[in-house]
Design a protein around this motif. Structure first.
Motif, mmCIF file in Angstrom:
data_model
loop_
_atom_site.group_PDB
_atom_site.id
_atom_site.type_symbol
_atom_site.label_atom_id
_atom_site.label_comp_id
_atom_site.label_asym_id
_atom_site.label_seq_id
_atom_site.Cartn_x
_atom_site.Cartn_y
_atom_site.Cartn_z
ATOM 1 N N ALA A 1 0.804 -1.097 -0.018
ATOM 2 C CA ALA A 1 -0.185 -0.031 -0.022
ATOM 3 C C ALA A 1 0.973 1.288 0.081
ATOM 4 C CB ALA A 1 -0.846 0.177 1.366
ATOM 5 N N LEU A 2 1.870 1.161 0.665
ATOM 6 C CA LEU A 2 2.982 2.354 0.751
ATOM 7 C C LEU A 2 3.788 2.436 -0.461
ATOM 8 C CD1 LEU A 2 4.175 2.176 4.381
ATOM 9 C CD2 LEU A 2 2.847 3.979 3.430
ATOM 10 N N TYR A 3 4.283 1.242 -1.161
ATOM 11 C CA TYR A 3 5.269 1.345 -2.286
ATOM 12 C C TYR A 3 4.342 0.334 -3.241
ATOM 13 C CZ TYR A 3 8.237 2.907 1.528
ATOM 14 O OH TYR A 3 8.802 3.763 2.706
ATOM 15 N N PRO A 4 3.607 0.777 -4.208
ATOM 16 C CA PRO A 4 2.678 0.052 -4.839
ATOM 17 C C PRO A 4 3.707 -0.288 -6.094
ATOM 18 C CG PRO A 4 2.057 2.319 -5.069
ATOM 19 C CD PRO A 4 3.021 2.256 -3.841
ATOM 20 N N ASP A 5 4.859 0.456 -6.428
ATOM 21 C CA ASP A 5 5.554 -0.046 -7.629
ATOM 22 C C ASP A 5 6.795 -0.661 -7.235
ATOM 23 O OD1 ASP A 5 4.152 2.094 -9.373
ATOM 24 O OD2 ASP A 5 5.485 3.470 -8.530
ATOM 25 N N VAL A 6 6.889 -1.356 -6.060
ATOM 26 C CA VAL A 6 7.904 -2.450 -5.357
ATOM 27 C C VAL A 6 7.098 -3.739 -5.616
ATOM 28 C CG1 VAL A 6 9.543 -2.959 -3.894
ATOM 29 C CG2 VAL A 6 9.098 -0.635 -4.356
ATOM 30 N N SER A 7 7.723 -4.837 -6.204
ATOM 31 C CA SER A 7 7.294 -6.158 -6.253
ATOM 32 C C SER A 7 8.346 -6.767 -5.044
ATOM 33 C CB SER A 7 7.425 -6.824 -7.499
ATOM 34 O OG SER A 7 6.510 -6.303 -8.291
ATOM 35 N N VAL A 8 7.725 -7.787 -4.314
ATOM 36 C CA VAL A 8 8.441 -8.369 -3.344
ATOM 37 C C VAL A 8 8.560 -9.884 -3.762
ATOM 38 C CG1 VAL A 8 8.874 -9.166 -0.909
ATOM 39 C CG2 VAL A 8 8.008 -6.874 -1.524
ATOM 40 N N GLU A 9 9.840 -10.389 -3.918
ATOM 41 C CA GLU A 9 10.127 -11.793 -4.129
ATOM 42 C C GLU A 9 10.840 -12.240 -2.719
ATOM 43 O OE1 GLU A 9 12.528 -14.856 -7.158
ATOM 44 O OE2 GLU A 9 12.189 -12.776 -7.418
ATOM 45 N N LEU A 10 9.985 -13.047 -2.003
ATOM 46 C CA LEU A 10 10.500 -13.353 -0.524
ATOM 47 C C LEU A 10 10.907 -14.908 -0.867
ATOM 48 C CD1 LEU A 10 11.038 -12.933 2.345
ATOM 49 C CD2 LEU A 10 8.358 -13.548 2.593
ATOM 50 N N LEU A 11 12.079 -15.094 -0.360
ATOM 51 C CA LEU A 11 12.752 -16.663 -0.348
ATOM 52 C C LEU A 11 12.661 -17.005 1.237
ATOM 53 C CD1 LEU A 11 15.489 -15.621 -2.717
ATOM 54 C CD2 LEU A 11 13.278 -16.747 -3.291
ATOM 55 N N PRO A 12 11.811 -17.506 1.689
ATOM 56 C CA PRO A 12 12.050 -18.183 3.080
ATOM 57 C C PRO A 12 12.750 -19.535 3.164
ATOM 58 C CG PRO A 12 9.522 -17.909 2.499
ATOM 59 C CD PRO A 12 10.484 -17.851 1.148
ATOM 60 N N THR A 13 13.896 -19.563 3.844
ATOM 61 C CA THR A 13 14.654 -20.585 4.089
ATOM 62 C C THR A 13 15.481 -20.643 5.161
ATOM 63 O OG1 THR A 13 16.586 -21.603 3.140
ATOM 64 C CG2 THR A 13 16.445 -19.505 2.562
ATOM 65 N N ASP A 14 15.810 -21.722 5.960
ATOM 66 C CA ASP A 14 16.546 -21.920 7.270
ATOM 67 C C ASP A 14 18.016 -21.836 6.835
ATOM 68 O OD1 ASP A 14 14.268 -21.426 8.834
ATOM 69 O OD2 ASP A 14 13.808 -23.637 9.130
ATOM 70 N N ALA A 15 18.466 -21.840 5.652
ATOM 71 C CA ALA A 15 19.948 -21.893 5.116
ATOM 72 C C ALA A 15 20.214 -20.407 4.924
ATOM 73 C CB ALA A 15 20.002 -22.718 3.858
ATOM 74 N N ASN A 16 21.489 -19.963 5.182
ATOM 75 C CA ASN A 16 21.885 -18.746 4.998
ATOM 76 C C ASN A 16 22.334 -18.482 3.524
ATOM 77 O OD1 ASN A 16 21.408 -17.901 7.734
ATOM 78 N ND2 ASN A 16 23.488 -18.283 8.317
ATOM 79 N N LEU A 17 21.529 -18.153 2.664
ATOM 80 C CA LEU A 17 21.739 -17.980 1.272
ATOM 81 C C LEU A 17 22.830 -17.098 1.026
ATOM 82 C CD1 LEU A 17 18.282 -17.828 -0.297
ATOM 83 C CD2 LEU A 17 19.584 -19.719 0.030
#
Length: 298
Positions: free
Chosen positions: A115-131
């Motif tokens: 809602a605050l940043y409509p031009d930003v897409s978020v690609e979230l990578l949940p993982t318990d490994a430190n990428l």
């Protein structure tokens, strides 16, 4: 004093050596050494103890660096706020966090962020490994524990308090746990990390830390599953307050030792945002860092 000198001094303390700071800044180590010497001369005090094998922060340096750290962060935020007036954050933000932290502390706030940043897409990578941030093209990583060391820049999003908790049903049907030492007689739920498996650490505020041996039949490699096991009455568990806070407030879990600090590692731990460089930080990354610090801090 030139703020770039202050940034260099702060980076040296964070990285632990002139050479490591020089790699982050992409300059020769001698220029970092000269910058530190210039800062010390201007201040009239020694910030670092230098030997042929190590570099450590002096007591005076630690006091000074602790005070200037929030000032440097505020200068960065002010600069970014001024430039945002010209162009709003945009693009795809690729970020990673542990499975539990992503589930509890990021995903619930994504709607407000969009809602605050409509031009930003978020690609979230949940993982318990430190990428590896560079190898996986990650813009922002959230890491849990003590303040990270290394070549990446880090900023604290929140401070973590660990809690030893159980379900009310467990309390009603098992021998009482009046002090941490009583845990030795209980079937504890343990996180599948070496420092969590065999002993938990405690201290009263201002007191001397002590360790309590723990054991149990259940070891789980995921914090969300550990929480579920505790809710189901399988035993005492050591978990972060950001994960069990709502359960404690609702009475689904009980804090066994509210008058103690508890941990498996360091008592000063938190969630830290890590990113490759402070210079020319993308607006989308700065937006997410400031957003999470505000939302999680509240």
């Amino acid at each position: 004093m030139d703020t770039e000198l202050l940034r260099t001094v702060s980076l040296v303390a964070q990285q632990g050596s002139f050479a490591a700071a020089a790699r982050v800044l992409n300059v020769d180590p001698s220029s970092v050494s000269r910058a530190v010497a210039a800062a010390e001369a201007a201040l009239g005090l020694r910030l670092f103890r230098r030997t042929t094998r190590s570099l450590t922060v002096t007591e005076e340096g630690e006091i000074y660096l602790r005070r200037i750290a929030p000032l440097l962060e505020e200068l960065d935020a002010a600069r970014e706020a001024a430039t945002q007036a010209q162009r709003a954050p945009s693009g795809t933000l690729r970020m990673t966090a542990s499975v539990a932290f992503a589930h509890e502390c990021i995903v619930p706030h994504l709607g407000a962020f969009h809602a605050l940043y409509p031009d930003v897409s978020v690609e979230l990578l949940p993982t318990d490994a430190n990428l590896d941030i560079a190898a996986n093209a990650v813009d922002l990583a959230i890491r849990l524990g003590a303040a990270p060391a290394g070549d990446l820049i880090s900023t604290r999003l929140l401070t973590t308090r660990y809690v030893v908790c159980v379900s009310p049903g467990y309390v009603a049907t098992h021998p009482p746990v009046r002090k941490p030492e009583d845990l030795a007689a209980h079937d504890c739920l343990r996180f599948a990390l070496p420092e969590f498996r065999t002993r938990w650490r405690f201290r009263r505020p201002g007191g001397t830390p002590f360790e309590v041996p723990v054991s149990g039949r259940t070891i789980i490699a995921n914090a969300l599953s550990l929480r579920r096991a505790a809710l189901d009455g399988l035993g005492p568990v050591l978990l972060a307050d950001w994960l069990v806070g709502r359960d404690l407030s609702a009475g689904r879990l009980v804090d066994l030792f509210p008058d103690h600090d508890a941990t498996a590692t360091d008592f000063d731990t938190g969630a830290f945002a890590l990113y490759p460089s402070r210079a020319f930080l993308p607006r989308k990354v700065r937006a997410m860092i400031d957003f999470l610090r505000d939302r999680l801090g509240n």
